[in-house]
Design an enzyme around this catalytic site. Structure first.
Site, short mmCIF file in Angstrom:
data_model
loop_
_atom_site.label_atom_id
_atom_site.label_comp_id
_atom_site.label_asym_id
_atom_site.label_seq_id
_atom_site.Cartn_x
_atom_site.Cartn_y
_atom_site.Cartn_z
N ARG A 23 0.82 -1.21 0.00
CA ARG A 23 0.00 0.00 0.00
C ARG A 23 0.85 1.27 0.00
O ARG A 23 0.45 2.30 -0.52
CB ARG A 23 -0.95 0.00 1.21
CG ARG A 23 -2.05 -1.05 1.13
CD ARG A 23 -3.13 -0.82 2.17
NE ARG A 23 -2.64 -0.93 3.53
CZ ARG A 23 -2.59 -2.07 4.23
NH1 ARG A 23 -2.97 -3.20 3.66
NH2 ARG A 23 -2.15 -2.08 5.47
N CYS A 44 -5.52 -17.91 16.49
CA CYS A 44 -6.30 -17.79 17.73
C CYS A 44 -7.62 -18.57 17.65
O CYS A 44 -8.25 -18.82 18.67
CB CYS A 44 -6.58 -16.32 18.04
SG CYS A 44 -5.09 -15.35 18.37
N VAL A 82 13.66 -20.41 4.08
CA VAL A 82 14.97 -19.75 4.01
C VAL A 82 15.91 -20.47 4.96
O VAL A 82 15.64 -20.56 6.16
CB VAL A 82 14.86 -18.26 4.37
CG1 VAL A 82 16.25 -17.61 4.34
CG2 VAL A 82 13.93 -17.54 3.40
N ALA A 304 -1.17 -11.80 18.95
CA ALA A 304 -1.48 -11.42 17.56
C ALA A 304 -1.52 -9.91 17.36
O ALA A 304 -1.09 -9.40 16.32
CB ALA A 304 -2.82 -12.04 17.15
#
Length: 546
Positions: A23, A44, A82, A304
């Site tokens: 954005r 959650c 990775v 979170a």
């Protein structure tokens, strides 16, 4: 050439970083590499899917590879891990688990959102087929398939933190016998001990066997599957499967091997813009440290909300070179335990004292809304604040409806460095079905203020004082604190001569409100030293001191 931003890890931190970066910079090349099979899911919500409240797995998927490609032009690659970072030439080695091949990928800016992993104790059979974690979609699928195919009847949960409590409820919803084991003296270790009995009582009332004060010693297996757990105190419990919910540790191995600075808490050290010790590499989410809003010191808060905010900030800074600095994190959290809600924010009493604060505490037990309106439920609310500064340092609440609202209000006041005076004066909405003219947070602040000129004492601090129970004779007859004399509040003025005026005195009622009135009467009647018992008989009973 276009700026290339590579994000290692998806879910809350990684995908927030990726979408914010897009954005803010339409021209950038943005690549997300996710080791697992899903770039973004509602972790959650995993226990509630296993409980059957969330009917289908797709409801847990926040977004998919195809959706982020279509809407945000982000190249998201699942099952791409990775394995090494070369900071000198800004490249990384990636293992594509789908094709079992490796490739090199360059970056201009790198964001590490590798999250945290569930702790598995180093014991035999710790990774048996019927020993599960609850951290990823793959973990949840494994439990779901086991429940469907094996049809177990009993299970054990090791660890009574947030996830453990949610899993206990989920498995009881499915009709299983559940045994919960917690090494700490009480369930939900972040909660101060005197608030925990209600949580434990709620678990027991719903058929959960609760064992505290002893940990997991061993797992015994038959044909490769665990069928018995052995506790440190020697007890053995038969089970059909086990869920480990001991805690999490940050996945910092990649950062360590790349030579990035690891902070004192074990997470990746970052600055106010989520930059690591390498200014071209950022870290966000459960893998990164943050600055605690109360202590001002590094902390790890694997939740979170902070992960999303950190990821958003890292994505913006990586894409543009600037952003607002990271905000305060209080560790605000809530969990539902059957019909009970438990919320926390900031520091508990134990942690506040450990951090070196000179503190006081206040307890109230009001209804969640006006008592005359049907459906009112009591909650116990604890406020932790600076004795001299009056600054709010934390709060904890246990009750039914409305716990979330009160914890959120207090967390908001704390965000702005608020005091008990600020909390007492905050203007809140009121209608009888929603609250009271004096909301529970106001009551807590008023009690805290009162204690500035009318000293209160916690149940643990009682030590041979003269005890006056100012409840009614009927209440007194149902139980009181040992050696307490019953002088009902409404008779107190006429019976002051029954009290030893020169002896240190503690007055108490059921929850503390009448006790305060009694204290003020006695203070002005010549009693040399009189204190009100915090939380009254109710708290003393829960603290097992009555």
């Amino acid at each position: 050439m276009a700026l290339r931003i590579v994000i290692v890890g998806g879910v809350a931190g990684g995908m927030s970083a990726a979408t914010r970066a897009r954005r803010m910079n339409e021209a950038a090349s943005i690549i997300v590499l996710e080791k697992g099979g899903y770039i973004s899911f509602a972790n959650c919500g995993l226990p509630y899917y296993l409980a059957g409240r969330i009917q289908t797995e797709d409801k847990l998927l926040v977004t998919t590879v195809d959706r982020v490609k279509e809407r945000f032009n982000i190249d998201a690659r699942v099952r791409n891990e990775v394995v090494a970072i070369n900071r000198a030439d800004r490249t990384m080695e990636v293992l594509d688990h789908r094709s079992s091949t490796k490739y090199l990928l360059g970056y201009d800016k790198l964001i590490l959102a590798t999250g945290a992993s569930a702790i598995v104790p180093p014991i035999e059979h710790g990774r048996a087929p019927n020993v599960f974690l609850v951290r990823s979609m793959e973990d949840t699928q494994a439990i779901h398939n086991f429940l469907k195919l094996s049809k177990p009847k009993s299970m054990a949960i090791v660890g009574a933190g947030f996830i453990g409590l949610e899993m206990a409820e989920a498995m009881r919803d499915r009709g299983l016998d559940v045994c919960m084991i917690e090494k700490a003296p009480h369930v939900l270790p972040p909660l101060d001990q005197e608030l925990c009995p209600r949580v434990q009582q709620e678990l027991i009332a719903h058929g959960v066997q609760v064992i505290t004060g002893t940990g997991l010693e061993a797992l015994r297996a038959n044909n490769g599957n665990v069928n018995e757990i052995v506790l440190a105190d020697g007890r053995a419990i038969k089970v059909d499967f086990v869920v480990l919910s001991i805690g999490v540790k940050p996945n910092v191995q990649l950062a360590q091997s790349a030579g990035l600075c690891i902070g004192p808490t074990g997470g990746i050290a970052v600055d106010a813009y989520q930059r690591t010790s390498d200014p071209d590499i950022y870290a966000a989410g459960d893998v990164a440290e943050l600055i605690h809003g109360v202590t001002g010191k590094p902390a790890r808060v694997p939740l979170a909300g902070p992960a999303n905010r950190q990821g958003r900030l890292a994505g913006e800074h990586a894409a543009t070179g600037s952003s607002r600095p990271a905000g305060k994190v209080m560790g605000t959290a809530i969990v539902q335990v059957f019909d009970l809600s438990v919320g926390v924010t900031g520091l508990g009493e134990r942690d506040a004292r450990k951090a070196g604060f000179d503190i006081d505490t206040a307890y109230v037990m009001p209804n969640n809304h006006a008592g005359y309106y049907p459906g009112a439920e009591p909650m116990r609310l604890k406020l932790i604040f600076g004795r001299q500064s009056r600054r709010i340092l934390g709060a904890q609440a246990v009750g039914g409806a409305g716990v979330d609202k009160r914890i959120d209000v207090i967390a908001t006041v704390m965000h702005f460095g608020g005091t008990i005076d600020d909390l007492a004066e905050v203007d809140l909405a009121y209608a009888p079905q929603f609250g009271s003219a004096k909301d529970p947070v106001h009551f807590a602040a008023f009690v805290a203020r009162n204690q500035q000129h009318a000293e209160a004492i916690s149940p643990a601090e009682m030590n041979g004082q003269q005890l006056i129970d100012v409840r009614t004779p009927a209440e007194y007859a149902k139980g009181t604190i040992k050696s307490a004399v019953n002088i009902p509040l409404d008779e107190l003025r006429g019976r002051v001569d029954e009290i030893d005026m020169l002896r240190e005195t503690v007055v108490f009622c059921q929850v503390g409100q009448r006790g305060y009135v009694a204290q003020r009467i006695l203070q002005q009647s010549g009693v040399i030293s009189v204190k009100n018992l915090k939380g009254g008989y109710s708290l003393a009973k829960d603290a097992q001191l009555a």
